[in-house]
Design an enzyme around this catalytic site. Structure first.
Site, mmCIF file in Angstrom:
data_model
loop_
_atom_site.group_PDB
_atom_site.id
_atom_site.type_symbol
_atom_site.label_atom_id
_atom_site.label_comp_id
_atom_site.label_asym_id
_atom_site.label_seq_id
_atom_site.Cartn_x
_atom_site.Cartn_y
_atom_site.Cartn_z
ATOM 1 N N LYS A 121 0.827 -1.206 0.000
ATOM 2 C CA LYS A 121 0.000 0.000 0.000
ATOM 3 C C LYS A 121 0.862 1.258 0.000
ATOM 4 C CE LYS A 121 -1.246 2.480 3.231
ATOM 5 N NZ LYS A 121 -1.658 3.054 4.537
ATOM 6 N N ASP A 139 -6.224 1.238 0.957
ATOM 7 C CA ASP A 139 -6.253 1.324 2.419
ATOM 8 C C ASP A 139 -7.661 0.980 2.888
ATOM 9 O OD1 ASP A 139 -7.797 3.512 1.787
ATOM 10 O OD2 ASP A 139 -6.598 4.957 2.904
#
Length: 215
Positions: A121, A139
């Site tokens: 991420k 996220d």
């Protein structure tokens, strides 16, 4: 409605209502953004922005951060989540930048995820924001919003599966911006608790809004 038609409507909505969508983390260099994104894991951008000015002032470069200790860094970041681990990650990340990458933030996933504290991420955020690459960082906001709207199927039970389905339908040139559309929509409208469905511009398009409500 076909999946691509849903994506087209959602994209049109965001292009019209949120023509400028960018990270809310404060930074001036790729290195500062990398530090801020590492700090933002399971922590709000608002909190990170409060504590980074003195950190950036005293450790403006990878060399400066690599030369200090996690114990010193902890004093700057103690109010964020998991400060002990993040202190170690930041110093380790800086040392690797200096030793392995000529003090430059890498521009690709494989190199970025080698850095302490950097997962997929975080790497995708850096690729997207700094290098404008078609990388979709998933996220908690992106994961929640994309499922609620119906952009991804129930089988997308992981961030990676969600990422792969999103990039399949979003035009490559829009992926860096779409990442922020979904985050900001999740942060201010499609919140985890008490989403603002009644005033949301996607009401009537969003899969969640079309579910029958118990009276």
């Amino acid at each position: 409605m076909k999946k691509q038609d849903l994506y087209n409507q959602v994209i049109e909505f965001f292009q019209r209502t949120m023509p400028v969508a960018e990270t809310e983390l404060h930074y001036t260099t790729p290195f500062e953004l990398l530090v801020a994104v590492i700090l933002s894991a399971q922590c709000t951008d608002k909190r990170v922005n409060l504590i980074t000015p003195p950190l950036f002032r005293d450790f403006p470069t990878p060399e400066a951060l690599a030369a200090t200790t996690p114990e010193v860094v902890f004093e700057y970041i103690h109010s964020v989540s998991y400060p002990n681990n993040k202190s170690k990650h930041l110093v380790g990340m800086a040392k690797m930048l200096v030793n392995d990458f000529n003090s430059e933030v890498p521009d690709n996933l494989n190199d970025l995820i080698k850095l302490p504290g950097v997962g997929r991420k975080t790497a995708n955020v850096i690729q997207s924001v700094v290098f404008n690459k078609a990388a979709m960082a998933v996220d908690t906001h992106v994961f929640r919003v994309s499922h609620r709207i119906g952009l991804v199927t129930k089988t997308c039970t992981t961030p990676l599966a969600t990422e792969k389905q999103l990039v399949k339908y979003i035009p490559e040139s829009l992926i860096p911006t779409a990442h922020h559309w979904l985050i900001l929509h999740g942060r201010y409208v499609c919140t985890a608790r008490s989403p603002k469905c009644e005033t949301c511009g996607l009401n009537g398009i969003c899969k969640e809004s079309l579910k029958p409500r118990l009276k």
